[in-house]
Scaffold this motif. Sequence first.
Motif, PDB file in Angstrom:
ATOM      1  N   SER A 169     -54.966  47.357  30.912  1.00  0.00           N
ATOM      2  CA  SER A 169     -55.406  46.879  32.192  1.00  0.00           C
ATOM      3  C   SER A 169     -56.374  47.662  32.760  1.00  0.00           C
ATOM      4  CB  SER A 169     -54.248  46.382  33.176  1.00  0.00           C
ATOM      5  OG  SER A 169     -53.666  45.395  32.649  1.00  0.00           O
TER       6      SER A 169
ATOM      7  N   ALA B  61     -54.057  34.317  29.619  1.00  0.00           N
ATOM      8  CA  ALA B  61     -53.494  35.312  28.719  1.00  0.00           C
ATOM      9  C   ALA B  61     -52.793  34.640  27.450  1.00  0.00           C
ATOM     10  CB  ALA B  61     -52.749  36.516  29.233  1.00  0.00           C
ATOM     11  N   GLU B  62     -52.029  33.701  27.830  1.00  0.00           N
ATOM     12  CA  GLU B  62     -51.049  32.949  26.870  1.00  0.00           C
ATOM     13  C   GLU B  62     -52.058  32.041  26.015  1.00  0.00           C
ATOM     14  OE1 GLU B  62     -47.743  31.327  29.331  1.00  0.00           O
ATOM     15  OE2 GLU B  62     -47.274  33.316  29.890  1.00  0.00           O
TER      16      GLU B  62
ATOM     17  N   SER C 192     -54.335  32.971  37.943  1.00  0.00           N
ATOM     18  CA  SER C 192     -54.341  32.331  36.465  1.00  0.00           C
ATOM     19  C   SER C 192     -54.303  33.207  35.471  1.00  0.00           C
ATOM     20  CB  SER C 192     -55.627  31.306  36.610  1.00  0.00           C
ATOM     21  OG  SER C 192     -56.574  31.966  37.262  1.00  0.00           O
TER      22      SER C 192
ATOM     23  N   GLN D  32     -52.050  35.074  33.989  1.00  0.00           N
ATOM     24  CA  GLN D  32     -50.838  35.009  32.822  1.00  0.00           C
ATOM     25  C   GLN D  32     -50.920  33.917  32.163  1.00  0.00           C
ATOM     26  OE1 GLN D  32     -48.543  37.338  32.150  1.00  0.00           O
ATOM     27  NE2 GLN D  32     -48.049  35.935  30.387  1.00  0.00           N
TER      28      GLN D  32
ATOM     29  N   VAL E 172     -52.845  41.931  37.904  1.00  0.00           N
ATOM     30  CA  VAL E 172     -51.322  41.510  37.597  1.00  0.00           C
ATOM     31  C   VAL E 172     -50.933  42.307  36.360  1.00  0.00           C
ATOM     32  CG1 VAL E 172     -51.557  39.305  38.501  1.00  0.00           C
ATOM     33  CG2 VAL E 172     -52.020  39.670  36.031  1.00  0.00           C
ATOM     34  N   THR E 173     -49.453  42.463  36.207  1.00  0.00           N
ATOM     35  CA  THR E 173     -49.092  43.099  34.909  1.00  0.00           C
ATOM     36  C   THR E 173     -48.950  41.716  33.860  1.00  0.00           C
ATOM     37  OG1 THR E 173     -47.973  44.866  36.235  1.00  0.00           O
ATOM     38  CG2 THR E 173     -47.221  44.343  33.831  1.00  0.00           C
ATOM     39  N   LEU E 174     -49.475  41.809  32.798  1.00  0.00           N
ATOM     40  CA  LEU E 174     -49.569  40.656  31.869  1.00  0.00           C
ATOM     41  C   LEU E 174     -48.069  40.840  31.407  1.00  0.00           C
ATOM     42  CD1 LEU E 174     -52.966  40.253  30.620  1.00  0.00           C
ATOM     43  CD2 LEU E 174     -52.020  38.934  32.357  1.00  0.00           C
ATOM     44  N   GLN E 175     -47.240  39.941  30.822  1.00  0.00           N
ATOM     45  CA  GLN E 175     -46.129  39.669  30.190  1.00  0.00           C
ATOM     46  C   GLN E 175     -46.635  39.239  28.506  1.00  0.00           C
ATOM     47  OE1 GLN E 175     -43.554  41.180  31.530  1.00  0.00           O
ATOM     48  NE2 GLN E 175     -44.200  41.014  33.617  1.00  0.00           N
ATOM     49  N   VAL E 176     -46.710  40.051  27.755  1.00  0.00           N
ATOM     50  CA  VAL E 176     -47.034  39.620  26.373  1.00  0.00           C
ATOM     51  C   VAL E 176     -46.067  39.916  25.352  1.00  0.00           C
ATOM     52  CG1 VAL E 176     -49.310  39.876  27.039  1.00  0.00           C
ATOM     53  CG2 VAL E 176     -48.406  41.760  25.983  1.00  0.00           C
TER      54      VAL E 176
ATOM     55  N   GLN F 137     -46.730  45.392  42.559  1.00  0.00           N
ATOM     56  CA  GLN F 137     -45.590  44.403  42.317  1.00  0.00           C
ATOM     57  C   GLN F 137     -44.857  44.097  43.652  1.00  0.00           C
ATOM     58  OE1 GLN F 137     -45.020  42.576  39.838  1.00  0.00           O
ATOM     59  NE2 GLN F 137     -43.510  41.843  40.589  1.00  0.00           N
TER      60      GLN F 137
ATOM     61  N   ASN G  93     -57.518  43.481  30.436  1.00  0.00           N
ATOM     62  CA  ASN G  93     -57.250  42.775  31.538  1.00  0.00           C
ATOM     63  C   ASN G  93     -58.111  43.116  32.821  1.00  0.00           C
ATOM     64  OD1 ASN G  93     -55.869  40.977  33.490  1.00  0.00           O
ATOM     65  ND2 ASN G  93     -54.354  42.580  33.373  1.00  0.00           N
TER      66      ASN G  93
END
Lengths: 220, 220
Positions: free
Chosen positions: A193, A164-165, A159, A161, A181-185, B21, A177
Amino acid sequence: MAKFERIPTPAVRRLSLYLRQLERFRAADRRTVSSRELGDAVAVSDAQVRKDLAYFGQFGHPGIGYRIAELIDRVRRILGTDKQSNVLIVGVGNLGRALASYRGFAKQGFDLVAAFDDDARKIGTRLTESIRVKPMDDLVKTVAGHQIRFGILCVPATSAQAAAEQMIAAGIRGILNFAPVTLQVDAGVAVSSVDLAVHLEQLSFQLGGGRYGAGKAADV
Amino acid sequence: MAKFERIPTPAVRRLSLYLRQLERFRAADRRTVSSRELGDAVAVSDAQVRKDLAYFGQFGHPGIGYRIAELIDRVRRILGTDKQSNVLIVGVGNLGRALASYRGFAKQGFDLVAAFDDDARKIGTRLTESIRVKPMDDLVKTVAGHQIRFGILCVPATSAQAAAEQMIAAGIRGILNFAPVTLQVDAGVAVSSVDLAVHLEQLSFQLGGGRYGAGKAADV
Protein backbone atom coordinates in the motif's frame (compact mmCIF):
# COMPACT_ATOMS: atom_id res chain seq x y z
CA MET A 1 11.25 -21.59 -0.31
CA ALA A 2 11.16 -22.43 3.39
CA LYS A 3 14.80 -21.56 3.69
CA PHE A 4 14.09 -17.94 2.83
CA GLU A 5 10.95 -17.36 4.82
CA ARG A 6 12.69 -15.41 7.56
CA ILE A 7 14.16 -12.72 5.36
CA PRO A 8 13.07 -9.41 6.90
CA THR A 9 10.91 -7.17 4.74
CA PRO A 10 13.31 -4.20 5.15
CA ALA A 11 16.13 -6.32 3.68
CA VAL A 12 14.02 -7.04 0.61
CA ARG A 13 13.17 -3.33 0.33
CA ARG A 14 16.85 -2.50 0.42
CA LEU A 15 17.51 -5.00 -2.40
CA SER A 16 15.41 -2.70 -4.58
CA LEU A 17 17.47 0.31 -3.51
CA TYR A 18 20.71 -1.54 -4.21
CA LEU A 19 19.40 -2.55 -7.61
CA ARG A 20 18.46 1.02 -8.50
CA GLN A 21 21.93 2.21 -7.50
CA LEU A 22 23.73 -0.62 -9.29
CA GLU A 23 21.87 0.32 -12.47
CA ARG A 24 23.09 3.89 -12.09
CA PHE A 25 26.66 2.67 -11.62
CA ARG A 26 26.36 0.52 -14.73
CA ALA A 27 24.91 3.45 -16.70
CA ALA A 28 28.06 5.36 -15.67
CA ASP A 29 30.17 2.51 -17.15
CA ARG A 30 31.41 1.18 -13.84
CA ARG A 31 32.28 -2.52 -13.62
CA THR A 32 32.76 -3.22 -9.90
CA VAL A 33 31.74 -1.72 -6.59
CA SER A 34 32.60 -2.32 -2.92
CA SER A 35 29.96 -2.81 -0.24
CA ARG A 36 31.08 0.51 1.23
CA GLU A 37 30.58 2.44 -2.01
CA LEU A 38 27.21 0.81 -2.60
CA GLY A 39 26.17 1.48 1.00
CA ASP A 40 27.32 5.10 0.91
CA ALA A 41 25.30 5.73 -2.24
CA VAL A 42 22.05 4.54 -0.64
CA ALA A 43 22.81 5.72 2.91
CA VAL A 44 23.25 2.36 4.68
CA SER A 45 26.39 0.85 6.21
CA ASP A 46 28.67 -1.50 4.30
CA ALA A 47 27.96 -4.17 6.94
CA GLN A 48 24.24 -3.85 6.20
CA VAL A 49 24.84 -4.29 2.48
CA ARG A 50 26.84 -7.46 3.08
CA LYS A 51 24.29 -8.82 5.55
CA ASP A 52 21.32 -8.16 3.24
CA LEU A 53 22.99 -9.84 0.29
CA ALA A 54 24.18 -12.77 2.42
CA TYR A 55 20.55 -13.90 2.84
CA PHE A 56 20.59 -14.89 -0.79
CA GLY A 57 24.06 -16.29 -1.32
CA GLN A 58 27.64 -15.37 -1.96
CA PHE A 59 28.07 -12.39 -4.27
CA GLY A 60 31.39 -10.67 -3.61
CA HIS A 61 34.79 -11.45 -5.12
CA PRO A 62 37.86 -11.09 -2.88
CA GLY A 63 39.94 -8.06 -3.83
CA ILE A 64 37.36 -6.98 -6.43
CA GLY A 65 34.10 -6.36 -4.58
CA TYR A 66 30.89 -6.97 -6.47
CA ARG A 67 30.81 -7.27 -10.23
CA ILE A 68 28.02 -4.84 -11.07
CA ALA A 69 26.48 -6.59 -14.09
CA GLU A 70 26.51 -9.92 -12.27
CA LEU A 71 24.95 -8.50 -9.11
CA ILE A 72 22.21 -6.73 -11.13
CA ASP A 73 21.30 -10.03 -12.80
CA ARG A 74 21.24 -11.92 -9.53
CA VAL A 75 19.19 -9.32 -7.62
CA ARG A 76 16.67 -9.22 -10.46
CA ARG A 77 16.37 -13.00 -10.33
CA ILE A 78 15.83 -12.82 -6.56
CA LEU A 79 13.10 -10.19 -6.97
CA GLY A 80 11.58 -12.06 -9.89
CA THR A 81 11.96 -9.10 -12.23
CA ASP A 82 14.48 -10.72 -14.57
CA LYS A 83 11.54 -11.37 -16.89
CA GLN A 84 8.95 -8.74 -17.89
CA SER A 85 5.60 -9.02 -16.08
CA ASN A 86 2.31 -7.65 -17.34
CA VAL A 87 0.50 -5.17 -15.12
CA LEU A 88 -2.96 -3.61 -15.25
CA ILE A 89 -4.45 -0.49 -13.67
CA VAL A 90 -7.90 -0.29 -12.13
CA GLY A 91 -9.16 3.28 -11.76
CA VAL A 92 -8.30 5.89 -14.36
CA GLY A 93 -8.53 9.16 -12.46
CA ASN A 94 -5.69 11.68 -12.27
CA LEU A 95 -3.49 9.29 -10.35
CA GLY A 96 -4.17 6.37 -12.70
CA ARG A 97 -3.26 8.58 -15.64
CA ALA A 98 -0.09 9.75 -13.93
CA LEU A 99 0.95 6.18 -13.16
CA ALA A 100 0.22 5.09 -16.73
CA SER A 101 2.76 7.61 -17.94
CA TYR A 102 5.36 6.64 -15.34
CA ARG A 103 8.31 5.24 -17.28
CA GLY A 104 9.99 3.63 -14.28
CA PHE A 105 7.71 0.59 -14.39
CA ALA A 106 8.79 -0.76 -17.77
CA LYS A 107 12.44 -0.19 -16.93
CA GLN A 108 12.08 -2.37 -13.83
CA GLY A 109 10.37 -5.25 -15.59
CA PHE A 110 6.69 -4.27 -15.49
CA ASP A 111 4.67 -3.65 -18.65
CA LEU A 112 1.36 -1.85 -18.30
CA VAL A 113 -0.93 -3.66 -20.73
CA ALA A 114 -4.50 -2.75 -19.71
CA ALA A 115 -6.59 -0.23 -17.76
CA PHE A 116 -10.08 -0.50 -16.32
CA ASP A 117 -12.71 1.85 -14.93
CA ASP A 118 -16.38 1.57 -14.09
CA ASP A 119 -17.18 5.08 -15.35
CA ALA A 120 -18.97 4.67 -18.69
CA ARG A 121 -17.64 8.05 -19.88
CA LYS A 122 -14.06 6.81 -19.55
CA ILE A 123 -14.52 3.45 -21.29
CA GLY A 124 -12.87 3.45 -24.69
CA THR A 125 -10.89 6.64 -24.07
CA ARG A 126 -7.18 6.52 -24.76
CA LEU A 127 -4.88 6.22 -21.74
CA THR A 128 -1.59 5.75 -23.57
CA GLU A 129 -0.49 5.22 -27.16
CA SER A 130 -1.48 1.56 -26.96
CA ILE A 131 -4.06 1.34 -24.16
CA ARG A 132 -7.75 2.19 -24.17
CA VAL A 133 -9.78 2.07 -20.95
CA LYS A 134 -11.89 -1.08 -20.63
CA PRO A 135 -14.99 -1.82 -18.56
CA MET A 136 -14.58 -3.87 -15.37
CA ASP A 137 -16.53 -6.69 -17.05
CA ASP A 138 -13.51 -7.34 -19.26
CA LEU A 139 -11.21 -7.95 -16.29
CA VAL A 140 -11.39 -11.77 -16.24
CA LYS A 141 -10.84 -12.13 -19.97
CA THR A 142 -7.95 -9.65 -20.04
CA VAL A 143 -6.14 -11.11 -17.02
CA ALA A 144 -6.28 -14.57 -18.54
CA GLY A 145 -5.40 -13.41 -22.04
CA HIS A 146 -2.33 -11.42 -20.98
CA GLN A 147 -1.35 -13.64 -18.02
CA ILE A 148 -1.42 -10.65 -15.67
CA ARG A 149 -0.52 -11.22 -12.02
CA PHE A 150 -0.04 -7.63 -10.84
CA GLY A 151 -2.59 -4.85 -10.57
CA ILE A 152 -2.34 -1.20 -9.57
CA LEU A 153 -5.42 -0.06 -7.68
CA CYS A 154 -6.15 3.66 -7.78
CA VAL A 155 -9.88 3.99 -7.21
CA PRO A 156 -11.45 6.04 -4.38
CA ALA A 157 -11.31 4.58 -0.86
CA THR A 158 -15.00 3.69 -0.85
CA SER A 159 -14.76 1.36 -3.84
CA ALA A 160 -11.28 -0.05 -3.20
CA GLN A 161 -12.21 -3.26 -1.37
CA ALA A 162 -14.83 -4.22 -3.98
CA ALA A 163 -12.46 -3.45 -6.84
CA ALA A 164 -9.69 -5.47 -5.17
CA GLU A 165 -12.03 -8.45 -4.85
CA GLN A 166 -12.87 -8.24 -8.55
CA MET A 167 -9.17 -8.14 -9.37
CA ILE A 168 -8.43 -11.15 -7.18
CA ALA A 169 -11.38 -13.09 -8.56
CA ALA A 170 -9.99 -12.42 -12.03
CA GLY A 171 -6.64 -13.91 -11.04
CA ILE A 172 -4.55 -10.95 -9.87
CA ARG A 173 -2.13 -12.04 -7.12
CA GLY A 174 -0.28 -8.82 -6.26
CA ILE A 175 -1.94 -5.45 -5.72
CA LEU A 176 -0.18 -2.10 -5.48
CA ASN A 177 -2.81 -0.16 -3.56
CA PHE A 178 -3.09 3.64 -3.65
CA ALA A 179 -6.46 3.86 -1.90
CA PRO A 180 -6.17 4.92 1.76
CA VAL A 181 -7.75 1.73 3.12
CA THR A 182 -6.42 -1.54 4.52
CA LEU A 183 -7.46 -4.16 1.98
CA GLN A 184 -8.68 -7.49 3.33
CA VAL A 185 -7.31 -10.19 1.05
CA ASP A 186 -6.89 -13.96 1.13
CA ALA A 187 -3.60 -15.65 1.90
CA GLY A 188 -1.63 -15.97 -1.30
CA VAL A 189 -2.47 -12.44 -2.40
CA ALA A 190 0.18 -9.80 -1.71
CA VAL A 191 -0.68 -6.16 -1.12
CA SER A 192 1.70 -3.23 -1.00
CA SER A 193 0.00 0.00 0.00
CA VAL A 194 1.10 3.51 -0.84
CA ASP A 195 -0.76 5.90 1.42
CA LEU A 196 0.53 9.36 0.67
CA ALA A 197 -0.87 10.93 3.83
CA VAL A 198 0.99 8.27 5.85
CA HIS A 199 4.25 9.35 4.25
CA LEU A 200 3.58 12.99 5.15
CA GLU A 201 2.67 12.01 8.71
CA GLN A 202 5.95 10.15 9.04
CA LEU A 203 7.82 13.23 7.88
CA SER A 204 5.87 15.32 10.36
CA PHE A 205 6.82 12.96 13.16
CA GLN A 206 10.48 12.95 12.16
CA LEU A 207 10.57 16.73 12.20
CA GLY A 208 9.33 16.75 15.74
CA GLY A 209 6.10 18.33 14.56
CA GLY A 210 4.53 16.60 17.53
CA ARG A 211 6.26 16.38 20.84
CA TYR A 212 8.27 13.27 20.07
CA GLY A 213 10.28 13.83 16.90
CA ALA A 214 13.18 11.47 16.42
CA GLY A 215 14.88 13.37 13.61
CA LYS A 216 15.93 10.33 11.62
CA ALA A 217 15.19 10.03 7.93
CA ALA A 218 13.20 6.99 6.85
CA ASP A 219 13.08 5.55 3.38
CA VAL A 220 10.48 3.65 1.33
CA MET B 1 12.88 14.19 22.95
CA ALA B 2 15.71 11.88 23.91
CA LYS B 3 13.29 9.55 25.60
CA PHE B 4 11.58 8.79 22.30
CA GLU B 5 14.59 8.38 20.10
CA ARG B 6 14.40 4.62 20.05
CA ILE B 7 10.88 4.31 18.73
CA PRO B 8 11.16 2.00 15.71
CA THR B 9 10.14 3.45 12.36
CA PRO B 10 7.62 0.62 11.72
CA ALA B 11 5.83 1.53 14.96
CA VAL B 12 5.44 5.12 13.78
CA ARG B 13 4.19 3.86 10.41
CA ARG B 14 1.58 1.77 12.19
CA LEU B 15 0.43 4.83 14.15
CA SER B 16 -0.68 6.26 10.82
CA LEU B 17 -2.56 3.06 10.00
CA TYR B 18 -4.26 3.08 13.40
CA LEU B 19 -5.21 6.72 12.93
CA ARG B 20 -6.75 6.03 9.53
CA GLN B 21 -8.77 3.15 10.99
CA LEU B 22 -9.84 5.13 14.08
CA GLU B 23 -11.16 7.85 11.79
CA ARG B 24 -13.21 5.28 9.93
CA PHE B 25 -14.60 3.95 13.22
CA ARG B 26 -15.51 7.48 14.27
CA ALA B 27 -17.15 8.16 10.91
CA ALA B 28 -19.29 5.07 11.63
CA ASP B 29 -20.31 6.65 14.96
CA ARG B 30 -18.37 4.28 17.15
CA ARG B 31 -17.13 5.55 20.52
CA THR B 32 -14.72 2.88 21.81
CA VAL B 33 -12.58 0.12 20.39
CA SER B 34 -10.47 -2.70 21.82
CA SER B 35 -6.87 -3.34 20.80
CA ARG B 36 -8.06 -6.57 19.19
CA GLU B 37 -10.69 -4.86 17.04
CA LEU B 38 -8.26 -2.14 16.01
CA GLY B 39 -5.57 -4.70 15.29
CA ASP B 40 -7.90 -6.93 13.28
CA ALA B 41 -8.97 -3.99 11.13
CA VAL B 42 -5.40 -3.19 10.10
CA ALA B 43 -4.07 -6.75 10.12
CA VAL B 44 -1.74 -6.63 13.13
CA SER B 45 -2.02 -8.43 16.49
CA ASP B 46 -3.67 -6.82 19.52
CA ALA B 47 -0.35 -7.17 21.37
CA GLN B 48 1.35 -5.14 18.65
CA VAL B 49 -1.26 -2.39 18.93
CA ARG B 50 -0.74 -2.16 22.68
CA LYS B 51 3.04 -2.22 22.34
CA ASP B 52 3.10 0.49 19.66
CA LEU B 53 0.88 2.82 21.67
CA ALA B 54 2.79 2.15 24.89
CA TYR B 55 5.82 3.96 23.44
CA PHE B 56 3.84 7.16 23.80
CA GLY B 57 1.97 6.73 27.05
CA GLN B 58 -1.09 5.16 28.58
CA PHE B 59 -4.16 5.27 26.33
CA GLY B 60 -6.55 2.46 27.26
CA HIS B 61 -9.31 2.48 29.86
CA PRO B 62 -9.90 -0.74 31.84
CA GLY B 63 -13.14 -2.41 30.81
CA ILE B 64 -13.71 0.13 28.01
CA GLY B 65 -10.73 -0.14 25.67
CA TYR B 66 -9.70 2.99 23.82
CA ARG B 67 -11.97 6.01 23.57
CA ILE B 68 -11.84 6.66 19.83
CA ALA B 69 -12.07 10.46 19.80
CA GLU B 70 -9.46 10.75 22.54
CA LEU B 71 -7.05 8.35 20.83
CA ILE B 72 -7.40 10.18 17.50
CA ASP B 73 -6.49 13.48 19.19
CA ARG B 74 -3.52 11.98 20.94
CA VAL B 75 -2.14 10.15 17.90
CA ARG B 76 -2.45 13.35 15.87
CA ARG B 77 -0.52 15.24 18.53
CA ILE B 78 2.17 12.56 18.49
CA LEU B 79 2.46 12.77 14.71
CA GLY B 80 2.34 16.55 14.77
CA THR B 81 -0.72 16.68 12.52
CA ASP B 82 -3.10 18.14 15.10
CA LYS B 83 -2.50 21.49 13.40
CA GLN B 84 -2.67 22.04 9.63
CA SER B 85 0.70 22.29 7.88
CA ASN B 86 1.34 24.00 4.58
CA VAL B 87 2.83 21.90 1.80
CA LEU B 88 4.21 22.75 -1.63
CA ILE B 89 4.82 20.69 -4.76
CA VAL B 90 7.88 20.94 -6.97
CA GLY B 91 7.34 19.46 -10.44
CA VAL B 92 3.99 19.75 -12.15
CA GLY B 93 3.93 16.82 -14.54
CA ASN B 94 1.20 14.18 -14.58
CA LEU B 95 2.11 12.95 -11.12
CA GLY B 96 2.28 16.44 -9.63
CA ARG B 97 -1.17 17.17 -11.07
CA ALA B 98 -2.56 13.94 -9.67
CA LEU B 99 -1.16 14.65 -6.23
CA ALA B 100 -2.54 18.20 -6.30
CA SER B 101 -6.01 16.77 -6.70
CA TYR B 102 -5.52 14.13 -3.99
CA ARG B 103 -7.98 15.01 -1.23
CA GLY B 104 -6.39 12.80 1.41
CA PHE B 105 -3.71 15.37 2.20
CA ALA B 106 -5.99 18.11 3.53
CA LYS B 107 -7.96 15.59 5.55
CA GLN B 108 -4.78 14.50 7.33
CA GLY B 109 -3.60 18.00 8.18
CA PHE B 110 -1.67 19.03 5.09
CA ASP B 111 -2.73 21.99 2.93
CA LEU B 112 -1.23 22.27 -0.52
CA VAL B 113 -0.58 26.00 -0.93
CA ALA B 114 1.90 26.36 -3.80
CA ALA B 115 3.37 24.57 -6.82
CA PHE B 116 6.60 25.14 -8.72
CA ASP B 117 8.11 24.10 -12.02
CA ASP B 118 11.07 25.20 -14.10
CA ASP B 119 9.23 24.78 -17.41
CA ALA B 120 8.35 28.29 -18.65
CA ARG B 121 5.28 26.92 -20.47
CA LYS B 122 3.79 25.74 -17.17
CA ILE B 123 4.43 28.90 -15.15
CA GLY B 124 1.18 30.71 -14.49
CA THR B 125 -1.06 27.80 -15.53
CA ARG B 126 -3.75 26.78 -13.11
CA LEU B 127 -3.11 23.64 -11.05
CA THR B 128 -6.15 23.81 -8.79
CA GLU B 129 -8.92 26.29 -8.08
CA SER B 130 -6.57 28.37 -5.93
CA ILE B 131 -3.07 27.50 -7.12
CA ARG B 132 -1.13 28.69 -10.14
CA VAL B 133 2.27 27.24 -11.00
CA LYS B 134 5.17 29.47 -9.95
CA PRO B 135 8.78 29.66 -11.17
CA MET B 136 11.49 28.09 -9.00
CA ASP B 137 12.85 31.59 -8.34
CA ASP B 138 9.81 32.26 -6.15
CA LEU B 139 10.57 29.32 -3.85
CA VAL B 140 12.40 31.22 -1.08
CA LYS B 141 9.79 33.96 -0.89
CA THR B 142 6.84 31.53 -0.88
CA VAL B 143 8.32 29.18 1.73
CA ALA B 144 8.92 32.09 4.08
CA GLY B 145 5.59 33.76 3.38
CA HIS B 146 3.51 30.64 4.00
CA GLN B 147 5.79 29.09 6.63
CA ILE B 148 6.06 25.89 4.61
CA ARG B 149 8.12 23.02 6.06
CA PHE B 150 7.02 20.16 3.78
CA GLY B 151 7.58 19.70 0.08
CA ILE B 152 6.48 17.03 -2.39
CA LEU B 153 9.13 16.39 -5.01
CA CYS B 154 7.90 14.96 -8.31
CA VAL B 155 10.44 16.01 -10.91
CA PRO B 156 12.36 13.57 -13.16
CA ALA B 157 15.19 11.60 -11.55
CA THR B 158 17.89 13.63 -13.28
CA SER B 159 16.81 16.93 -11.72
CA ALA B 160 15.67 15.61 -8.32
CA GLN B 161 18.85 16.23 -6.30
CA ALA B 162 19.20 19.80 -7.57
CA ALA B 163 15.52 20.54 -6.93
CA ALA B 164 15.77 19.05 -3.43
CA GLU B 165 18.73 21.31 -2.68
CA GLN B 166 16.77 24.36 -3.81
CA MET B 167 13.87 23.32 -1.57
CA ILE B 168 16.15 22.83 1.44
CA ALA B 169 17.95 26.12 0.81
CA ALA B 170 14.52 27.78 0.81
CA GLY B 171 13.74 26.31 4.22
CA ILE B 172 11.91 23.02 3.48
CA ARG B 173 12.66 20.44 6.18
CA GLY B 174 10.64 17.40 5.07
CA ILE B 175 10.58 16.05 1.51
CA LEU B 176 8.19 13.45 0.15
CA ASN B 177 10.23 12.21 -2.79
CA PHE B 178 8.69 10.51 -5.84
CA ALA B 179 11.82 10.59 -7.98
CA PRO B 180 13.55 7.19 -8.19
CA VAL B 181 16.81 8.44 -6.66
CA THR B 182 18.31 8.42 -3.18
CA LEU B 183 18.47 12.07 -2.17
CA GLN B 184 21.55 13.23 -0.29
CA VAL B 185 20.39 15.68 2.37
CA ASP B 186 21.84 17.28 5.50
CA ALA B 187 21.02 16.11 9.01
CA GLY B 188 17.85 17.80 10.15
CA VAL B 189 16.11 17.25 6.83
CA ALA B 190 13.75 14.26 6.64
CA VAL B 191 13.10 12.39 3.40
CA SER B 192 10.42 9.83 2.75
CA SER B 193 10.71 8.22 -0.66
CA VAL B 194 7.94 6.65 -2.69
CA ASP B 195 9.52 4.58 -5.43
CA LEU B 196 6.73 2.88 -7.32
CA ALA B 197 8.97 0.36 -9.01
CA VAL B 198 10.27 -0.68 -5.59
CA HIS B 199 6.73 -1.44 -4.47
CA LEU B 200 6.14 -3.61 -7.52
CA GLU B 201 9.44 -5.41 -6.96
CA GLN B 202 8.41 -6.15 -3.38
CA LEU B 203 5.14 -7.63 -4.64
CA SER B 204 7.04 -9.67 -7.18
CA PHE B 205 9.31 -11.03 -4.46
CA GLN B 206 6.38 -11.86 -2.20
CA LEU B 207 4.69 -13.80 -4.98
CA GLY B 208 7.79 -15.90 -5.35
CA GLY B 209 8.34 -14.44 -8.80
CA GLY B 210 11.98 -15.11 -8.17
CA ARG B 211 13.15 -18.27 -6.48
CA TYR B 212 12.73 -17.03 -2.94
CA GLY B 213 9.18 -15.75 -2.46
CA ALA B 214 8.08 -15.48 1.14
CA GLY B 215 4.39 -15.06 0.44
CA LYS B 216 3.76 -12.55 3.19
CA ALA B 217 1.95 -9.30 2.52
CA ALA B 218 3.81 -6.13 3.45
CA ASP B 219 2.30 -2.74 4.02
CA VAL B 220 3.59 0.82 3.62
